[in-house]
Design a protein around this motif. Structure first.
Motif, PDB file in Angstrom:
ATOM      1  N   PHE A 137       2.692  49.364  62.179  1.00 43.30           N
ATOM      2  CA  PHE A 137       2.114  47.971  63.220  1.00 43.30           C
ATOM      3  C   PHE A 137       1.081  47.479  62.524  1.00 43.30           C
ATOM      4  O   PHE A 137       1.095  45.979  62.257  1.00 43.30           O
ATOM      5  CB  PHE A 137       2.016  48.624  64.634  1.00 43.30           C
ATOM      6  CG  PHE A 137       1.414  47.354  65.409  1.00 43.30           C
ATOM      7  CD1 PHE A 137       2.540  46.838  65.977  1.00 43.30           C
ATOM      8  CD2 PHE A 137       0.391  47.135  65.767  1.00 43.30           C
ATOM      9  CE1 PHE A 137       2.147  45.608  66.772  1.00 43.30           C
ATOM     10  CE2 PHE A 137      -0.210  45.987  66.666  1.00 43.30           C
ATOM     11  CZ  PHE A 137       0.869  45.051  67.114  1.00 43.30           C
ATOM     12  N   THR A 138       0.014  48.040  62.026  1.00 45.80           N
ATOM     13  CA  THR A 138      -1.133  47.471  61.478  1.00 45.80           C
ATOM     14  C   THR A 138      -0.670  46.777  60.063  1.00 45.80           C
ATOM     15  O   THR A 138      -1.335  45.792  59.645  1.00 45.80           O
ATOM     16  CB  THR A 138      -2.236  48.369  61.342  1.00 45.80           C
ATOM     17  OG1 THR A 138      -2.194  49.503  60.652  1.00 45.80           O
ATOM     18  CG2 THR A 138      -2.918  48.866  62.838  1.00 45.80           C
ATOM     19  N   GLY A 139       0.355  47.364  59.540  1.00 46.53           N
ATOM     20  CA  GLY A 139       0.437  47.144  58.324  1.00 46.53           C
ATOM     21  C   GLY A 139       1.450  45.505  58.350  1.00 46.53           C
ATOM     22  O   GLY A 139       1.188  44.624  57.640  1.00 46.53           O
ATOM     23  N   LEU A 140       2.124  45.544  59.256  1.00 47.03           N
ATOM     24  CA  LEU A 140       2.690  44.101  59.714  1.00 47.03           C
ATOM     25  C   LEU A 140       1.689  43.061  60.337  1.00 47.03           C
ATOM     26  O   LEU A 140       1.612  41.784  59.993  1.00 47.03           O
ATOM     27  CB  LEU A 140       3.578  44.141  61.026  1.00 47.03           C
ATOM     28  CG  LEU A 140       4.893  45.013  60.695  1.00 47.03           C
ATOM     29  CD1 LEU A 140       5.694  45.388  61.992  1.00 47.03           C
ATOM     30  CD2 LEU A 140       5.940  44.208  59.681  1.00 47.03           C
ATOM     31  N   LEU A 149       2.268  53.496  50.968  1.00 50.56           N
ATOM     32  CA  LEU A 149       2.336  54.643  52.074  1.00 50.56           C
ATOM     33  C   LEU A 149       3.337  54.082  53.075  1.00 50.56           C
ATOM     34  O   LEU A 149       4.412  54.878  53.398  1.00 50.56           O
ATOM     35  CB  LEU A 149       0.991  54.793  52.641  1.00 50.56           C
ATOM     36  CG  LEU A 149       1.215  56.010  53.642  1.00 50.56           C
ATOM     37  CD1 LEU A 149       1.664  57.176  53.102  1.00 50.56           C
ATOM     38  CD2 LEU A 149      -0.186  56.147  54.509  1.00 50.56           C
ATOM     39  N   SER A 150       3.389  52.659  53.465  1.00 46.90           N
ATOM     40  CA  SER A 150       4.314  52.229  54.548  1.00 46.90           C
ATOM     41  C   SER A 150       5.613  52.284  53.899  1.00 46.90           C
ATOM     42  O   SER A 150       6.721  52.591  54.642  1.00 46.90           O
ATOM     43  CB  SER A 150       3.716  50.844  55.012  1.00 46.90           C
ATOM     44  OG  SER A 150       4.679  50.416  55.899  1.00 46.90           O
ATOM     45  N   LEU A 160      10.837  54.313  63.662  1.00 48.93           N
ATOM     46  CA  LEU A 160       9.526  53.800  64.350  1.00 48.93           C
ATOM     47  C   LEU A 160       9.262  52.250  63.514  1.00 48.93           C
ATOM     48  O   LEU A 160       8.403  51.505  64.032  1.00 48.93           O
ATOM     49  CB  LEU A 160       8.391  54.717  63.534  1.00 48.93           C
ATOM     50  CG  LEU A 160       8.550  56.142  64.536  1.00 48.93           C
ATOM     51  CD1 LEU A 160       7.437  56.966  63.799  1.00 48.93           C
ATOM     52  CD2 LEU A 160       8.093  55.937  65.705  1.00 48.93           C
ATOM     53  N   TYR A 161       9.671  52.286  62.160  1.00 46.77           N
ATOM     54  CA  TYR A 161       9.602  50.940  61.670  1.00 46.77           C
ATOM     55  C   TYR A 161      10.116  49.796  62.570  1.00 46.77           C
ATOM     56  O   TYR A 161       9.551  48.679  62.690  1.00 46.77           O
ATOM     57  CB  TYR A 161      10.036  50.811  60.261  1.00 46.77           C
ATOM     58  CG  TYR A 161       9.478  49.823  59.395  1.00 46.77           C
ATOM     59  CD1 TYR A 161       8.223  49.466  59.131  1.00 46.77           C
ATOM     60  CD2 TYR A 161      10.296  48.482  59.376  1.00 46.77           C
ATOM     61  CE1 TYR A 161       7.652  48.103  58.613  1.00 46.77           C
ATOM     62  CE2 TYR A 161       9.764  47.394  58.777  1.00 46.77           C
ATOM     63  CZ  TYR A 161       8.700  47.237  58.355  1.00 46.77           C
ATOM     64  OH  TYR A 161       7.986  46.112  57.706  1.00 46.77           O
ATOM     65  N   SER A 162      11.306  50.022  62.861  1.00 49.71           N
ATOM     66  CA  SER A 162      11.830  48.895  63.632  1.00 49.71           C
ATOM     67  C   SER A 162      11.230  48.640  64.982  1.00 49.71           C
ATOM     68  O   SER A 162      11.119  47.446  65.546  1.00 49.71           O
ATOM     69  CB  SER A 162      13.504  48.871  63.716  1.00 49.71           C
ATOM     70  OG  SER A 162      13.715  50.106  64.668  1.00 49.71           O
ATOM     71  N   PHE A 163      10.850  49.763  65.638  1.00 48.18           N
ATOM     72  CA  PHE A 163       9.997  49.463  66.825  1.00 48.18           C
ATOM     73  C   PHE A 163       8.587  48.753  66.549  1.00 48.18           C
ATOM     74  O   PHE A 163       8.354  48.060  67.366  1.00 48.18           O
ATOM     75  CB  PHE A 163       9.651  50.953  67.538  1.00 48.18           C
ATOM     76  CG  PHE A 163       8.881  50.922  68.547  1.00 48.18           C
ATOM     77  CD1 PHE A 163       9.135  49.859  69.853  1.00 48.18           C
ATOM     78  CD2 PHE A 163       7.551  51.286  68.770  1.00 48.18           C
ATOM     79  CE1 PHE A 163       8.333  49.784  70.975  1.00 48.18           C
ATOM     80  CE2 PHE A 163       6.507  51.243  69.831  1.00 48.18           C
ATOM     81  CZ  PHE A 163       7.187  50.449  70.976  1.00 48.18           C
ATOM     82  N   GLU A 185      -4.075  54.639  58.238  1.00 51.73           N
ATOM     83  CA  GLU A 185      -3.925  55.396  57.042  1.00 51.73           C
ATOM     84  C   GLU A 185      -4.849  56.631  56.766  1.00 51.73           C
ATOM     85  O   GLU A 185      -4.329  57.820  56.328  1.00 51.73           O
ATOM     86  CB  GLU A 185      -3.696  54.562  55.817  1.00 51.73           C
ATOM     87  CG  GLU A 185      -2.661  53.511  55.816  1.00 51.73           C
ATOM     88  CD  GLU A 185      -2.397  52.678  54.648  1.00 51.73           C
ATOM     89  OE1 GLU A 185      -3.195  53.067  53.466  1.00 51.73           O
ATOM     90  OE2 GLU A 185      -1.783  51.655  54.687  1.00 51.73           O
ATOM     91  N   LYS A 186      -6.406  56.324  57.058  1.00 52.03           N
ATOM     92  CA  LYS A 186      -7.284  57.244  56.824  1.00 52.03           C
ATOM     93  C   LYS A 186      -6.965  58.419  57.594  1.00 52.03           C
ATOM     94  O   LYS A 186      -7.152  59.715  57.435  1.00 52.03           O
ATOM     95  CB  LYS A 186      -8.488  56.607  56.664  1.00 52.03           C
ATOM     96  CG  LYS A 186      -9.274  56.285  55.712  1.00 52.03           C
ATOM     97  CD  LYS A 186     -10.979  56.170  55.846  1.00 52.03           C
ATOM     98  CE  LYS A 186     -11.275  55.576  54.769  1.00 52.03           C
ATOM     99  NZ  LYS A 186     -12.667  54.729  55.159  1.00 52.03           N
TER     100      LYS A 186
END
Length: 201
Positions: A137-140, A149-150, A160-163, A185-186
């Motif tokens: 979500f935060t990557g988007l 990583l994503s 999870l990615y599509s959600f 990520e941390k």
């Protein structure tokens, strides 16, 4: 609204020896930090610490935390060191109240989706699955061009990615000014190989 959020790993062996002995040695001081029915609560905490510190409830961990925070109030790093020695490892903290609020919003979305309440204490594998959603979500939100990583996690967590994509589009707002998100990520790096329980305080 919570000002801070601490993430703790418990070490039942260290607690059984070090925390138990400290409680016995410093009973009078420790009693002052128990919120209710002090003597009974104290004996119950001692029993749980001796048997398995992972069975401590949220209020009991808070009381121990407040005791240590008061004892080492002039040196927060020493407080963390002492908690670690006594079986409670604060491995990550969010000290910005806005980040705490955003963490809780993302957690709430995930809990509704997974139909699983993570509560104040949960298994590391359940917590990590939530963190993966947080990374997506935060990557988007941050629109990173390269997020290895994503990309790697998407291979095994397409659901999870599509959600995350769906949630991102549903919120349908301009996130470009919002940089103040927790670093999922941390957090993931701190817990991905851990097998015990994660405590949120």
């Amino acid at each position: 609204m919570a000002e801070k959020l601490y993430f703790i790993k418990t070490n039942p062996v260290a607690a059984k020896i070090n925390l138990y002995n400290k409680l016995c040695r410093e009973e009078q001081t420790a009693l002052q930090f128990l919120k209710k029915d002090q003597k009974t609560s104290f004996e119950l905490i001692k029993k749980k610490v001796q048997e398995n510190a992972e069975s401590l409830g949220k209020e009991e961990v808070e009381d121990i935390f407040n005791w240590f925070a008061s004892k080492y109030s002039s040196d927060p790093e020493e407080m963390k060191t002492q908690l670690f020695v006594h079986g409670l490892d604060i491995f990550y903290e969010i000290t910005d109240s806005l980040q705490v609020e955003k963490f809780n919003q993302i957690l709430s979305d995930y809990e509704k989706y997974s139909m699983q309440h993570l509560g104040y204490k949960c298994k590391a594998e359940d917590f990590n699955r939530f963190l993966i959603y947080g990374i997506f979500f935060t990557g988007l939100v941050h629109q990173k061009n390269e997020n290895y990583l994503s990309d790697y996690l998407q291979l095994n967590h397409k659901d999870l990615y599509s959600f995350a994509e769906q949630k991102f589009h549903v919120k349908n707002k301009d996130f470009s000014h919002e940089k103040n998100f927790p670093d999922f990520e941390k957090l993931y790096d701190c817990t991905k190989f851990y097998k015990g329980f994660i405590v949120k305080l």
